[in-house]
Design a protein around this motif. Structure first.
Motif: not given
Length: 112
Positions: A11-13, A18-23, A85-87, A107-109
């Motif tokens: 959850l982020v304002q 954010l930094r996402l990771s994919c292994v 928010p649309e992300d 999940q990204v909110t």
């Protein structure tokens, strides 16, 4: 077949990052992409990157997202800035074209 495990969501304002990771479960010397799926919608390509590190973004994603990869770690990253928010969506990684079975995603909110 390759399996992908995504992480880093939360959850982020609005305006945050954010930094996402994919292994990947094994070395995958091909294009990998980040996708997202909002509730009730189909998967949407967010960014893609070649084995040699060349990124490509849809016009709607340019400027706020940056994809990168560390082949030694079988890992692809997505740096997301100025979030809106649309992300809000579940974010996944996969290959381009004939995708492998989708992982659980992360999940990204984006909400105040």
């Amino acid at each position: 077949q390759v399996q992908f495990v995504e992480s880093g969501g939360g959850l982020v304002q609005p305006g945050g990052s954010l930094r996402l990771s994919c292994v990947a479960s094994k070395i995958f010397p091909s294009i990998i992409a980040w996708y997202r799926q909002a509730p009730g919608k189909q998967h949407e390509l967010v960014a893609r990157i070649t084995w040699t590190g060349s990124p490509t973004y849809p016009d709607s994603m340019k400027g706020r997202f940056a994809i990168s990869r560390d082949n030694a770690k079988n890992t692809v990253y997505l740096q997301m800035n100025s979030l809106k928010p649309e992300d809000t969506a579940v974010y996944y990684c996969n290959r381009v074209g004939q995708v492998f079975p989708w992982g659980q995603g992360t999940q990204v909110t984006v909400s105040s």
